[in-house]
Every structure is written in structure tokens, then in C-alpha cells.
Write an enzyme that holds these catalytic residues in place. Structure first.
Site, PDB file in Angstrom:
ATOM      1  CG  HIS A 213       7.656  -4.163  -0.445  1.00  0.00           C
ATOM      2  ND1 HIS A 213       7.392  -2.685  -0.029  1.00  0.00           N
ATOM      3  CD2 HIS A 213       9.112  -4.097  -0.325  1.00  0.00           C
ATOM      4  CE1 HIS A 213       8.506  -2.009   0.504  1.00  0.00           C
ATOM      5  NE2 HIS A 213       9.417  -2.972   0.400  1.00  0.00           N
ATOM      6  CE  LYS A 217       8.066  -4.909   3.296  1.00  0.00           C
ATOM      7  NZ  LYS A 217       8.356  -5.596   4.803  1.00  0.00           N
TER       8      LYS A 217
END
Ligand code: NAD
Length: 333
Positions: A213, A217
Site C-alpha cells: 500500500h 499506511k
């Protein structure tokens, strides 16, 4: 909405011309004509006689909110239209979405409740979509509940137990889902079914999980956690702490093959299973770039909710994306 209702939906050309509020009609963009195939598919979500659904998107100056607002406009004025007012944490300059000029009001100052009441009067059947911040989830949901405004909550985090309790107690129809990507939800559900039907089918197999990601994140993806749970029920015995989290750009561009333009918004997952003697391998992968899969799912959820509100069918009022998926007839992303 029953499947019979789905089957009876007339072709677009023969359906009664929907009544679009004057304000929205005046502001409806010429360029907002949706893709024909997508429109035809989406028409199955809405019954023949239903009016287009007014959708308020909070906060459409955020990344997800904007993607949803674009998807609402693209879906077409015969299905739904964007309410030209949105809440953000603070008042901001108006925003143009495909020709619709949207006023951005602060949800924290003034009287957001009377704003909602007045919008509900102007746009009967209005559905609110919320993509804000985890810290705003509960307060925003309380506002929607207090003013009986059905909502789709895409924002993650907050106190989920309280969120569910508030919605259930109020009996206000709402869709709450931390994952709006329909196909991802369908895959997740299929894995769950496999685990329930064939427990231990992969006993002894070694599982490895890699997810990538955007670097902001920090935690492991919720989707990976849910899928790993299913693999464990299939007999894998995998520790969620062993998921490889890829957050560095060189690995994302290299080994993971993430396109450069999606470094700031992607969700890649690979699950590899190897048999005890190494002679058999399975690989499952779901790689999402950008936000359109979530935005399209959110519009489907809003249309689903509008149908539920209109039909007043059943006692159930709190829905998730599985409920939306079961209804079928959604736009393919
Ligand atoms: P973002 O930071 O780009 O946007 C958030 C917006 O909310 C900002 O514009 C901010 O000004 C505004 N805001 C802050 N406080 C507010 C309040 N009290 N009321 C209204 N607006 C307020 O974030 P994003 O990338 O758009 O993500 C938003 C949320 O959606 C996150 O929780 C994210 O995890 C979640 N998300 C869910 C899905 C899904 O499928 N359900 C998919 C992607 C992201």
C-alpha cells in the site's frame, strides 16, 4: 428490492423520464453522460419507476469523497445526482464536479442539522455518503441518525461498536462497510465460504502473504487480515504478524510492479500456498490501483439503500457490502 423487481426493470429508453429537482437539472453537466454499458448495467439496480437518487458526499474535497462525487455524476442523472452541498471539517471554496458547483460547509460550525433538514426538504430521498476521517465517524453518524438521513459510511475507524449500536438503535437504514470494492468483497466472501465448507482443506500447506500500500499506511490491511483468517480455517496456521508489508517505493516499483502513477493509491495482495513436499503451489492475488473500484461500489451501495428506504421491505436496517452484492446488477468497474 426483489429479484423480480430487478427482472422487471424496463430498458432505459422506455422508462418514465425521472423528475430531477430544478436546481440539480440546471447544474447537471452536459459532459456527465456515463458510459452506455455501465448505465445499462446500473439501471438494474434501480426499479423502473424510481426517481433519481440525490446523493450528498461528505467530504468531496477529500480523495475518496472526490472519487465518489465523480462516480455519482458519471452514473447519469437518470440514476442519481450530486447534491450541491457537502460537509467538510471546515468551510471551503465551492468545488466544481463535472459542472455541478458544490458548496462546502463546515460540519463543526453553525447548525449542520438544519442544513441537513433543509437539504432533505429540497432533495427528498437524499442519501448521504461519508468518506471523512476516523475521528469524525461517530459524530457524523450521530448527526445523520439525529436527522434521520440514511447514509453510506465508507470511512474506516472510529468506535465501530458504538457506530453499529447507534445505527441499530435508531433503525435508520445505513450501509456501513470498510471495504466498498465489490469484487474484493466477493472474493473475501468466497474464501469464507470455502473455509466454512471445506475446513482443513489446506492443512499442512505453508502460506506466505505480501501486501503493498501507499507508504502512509502503517497497519496491515483489514482485507488481508480477513482473508488470512479464512486460510487459517482452511488449515494453514499463519501468524498475521508474518504478513510482509511493502511500503518502500523501490520494492513497489520493482518486485511488486505497481505503476508509478499509483504509488500514492494502491492495494496489492498476494497469498501463496505451498504443499508440504513443495510439489503443489496455489497463488491468489488482488491488485487494486486507484479509487474507482471503491467509488463505484459506494454509488451502488447508495442506490441499494435508496431502494431499501423506498420499499420499506424487511426489518433489517443495517447493511454491508455483502447485502449490496447479493442484490446484483451492479456496474462493473
Ligand atoms: P482524505 O484525508 O483525502 O479526506 C478526508 C476529508 O475529510 C478531508 O478533506 C478532511 O478535510 C475531511 N474532514 C475532516 N474532518 C471532517 C469532518 N468532521 N466531517 C467531514 N469531513 C471532514 O482521506 P481519504 O483518502 O479520502 O479517506 C477517507 C476515509 O475513507 C478513510 O477513513 C479511509 O480509510 C477510508 N476509505 C475507505 C474505503 C472503503 O472502501 N470503504 C476505501 C478507501 C478509503
Amino acid at each position: 428490492m426483489s429479484s423480480a423487481c430487478l427482472a422487471r426493470a424496463a430498458p432505459l429508453e422506455t422508462r418514465a423520464r425521472p423528475v430531477v429537482p430544478r436546481r440539480a437539472r440546471a447544474e447537471a453537466p452536459r459532459s456527465a453522460a456515463p458510459r452506455r454499458g455501465a448505465r445499462a448495467m446500473a439501471s438494474r439496480v434501480v426499479c423502473a419507476a424510481s426517481a433519481p437518487v440525490p446523493i450528498m458526499v461528505n467530504d468531496l474535497t477529500g480523495k475518496m469523497g472526490r472519487a465518489v462525487a465523480d462516480a455519482v455524476v458519471a452514473r447519469g442523472a437518470d440514476q442519481c445526482f450530486l447534491v450541491p452541498v457537502a460537509f467538510s471539517g471546515q468551510a471551503k471554496d465551492p468545488v466544481d464536479v463535472g459542472g455541478v458547483r458544490v458548496e462546502i460547509k463546515s460540519v463543526l460550525d453553525g447548525d449542520p442539522g438544519s442544513v441537513l433538514e433543509s437539504l432533505k426538504q429540497t432533495y427528498p430521498g437524499m442519501i448521504v455518503v461519508d468518506y471523512t476521517l476516523p475521528a469524525a465517524v461517530n459524530k457524523n453518524a450521530e448527526l445523520y441518525v439525529r436527522h434521520e438521513t440514511p447514509f453510506v459510511m465508507g470511512t474506516t475507524g472510529g468506535d465501530r461498536e458504538k457506530l453499529f449500536a447507534d445505527v441499530l438503535k435508531s433503525k435508520l437504514p445505513a450501509v456501513v462497510a470498510p471495504q466498498m470494492g465489490k469484487q474484493v468483497v466477493a472474493f473475501q466472501a468466497a474464501m469464507r465460504l470455502m473455509a466454512e465448507n471445506f475446513p482443513g482443506a489446506f492443512k499442512g500447506y505453508t502460506l506466505s502473504v505480501t501486501e503493498s500500500h501507499q507508504s502512509s499506511k502503517v497497519d496491515t490491511s483489514g482485507t488481508a487480515k480477513a482473508i488470512v483468517q479464512s486460510f487459517n480455517d482452511l488449515g494453514c496456521g499463519f501468524d498475521i504478524e508474518d504478513v510482509e508489508l511493502v511500503r518502500d517505493v523501490p520494492t513497489q516499483l520493482g518486485r511488486m510492479n505497481v505503476p508509478e502513477e499509483h504509488l500514492l493509491g494502491h492495494a496489492y495482495h498476494t497469498y501463496k500456498l505451498t504443499s508440504p513436499d513443495g510439489t503443489v503451489g496455489f497463488e491468489f492475488q488482488h491488485n487494486v490501483c486507484g479509487r474507482s473500484i471503491y467509488a463505484e461500489g459506494t454509488v451502488d451501495a447508495a442506490l441499494f439503500l435508496a431502494q431499501r428506504v423506498a420499499s420499506k421491505s424487511g426489518d433489517k436496517t443495517l447493511f454491508d457490502m455483502i447485502d449490496v452484492l447479493k442484490e446484483g446488477g451492479m456496474v462493473t468497474n
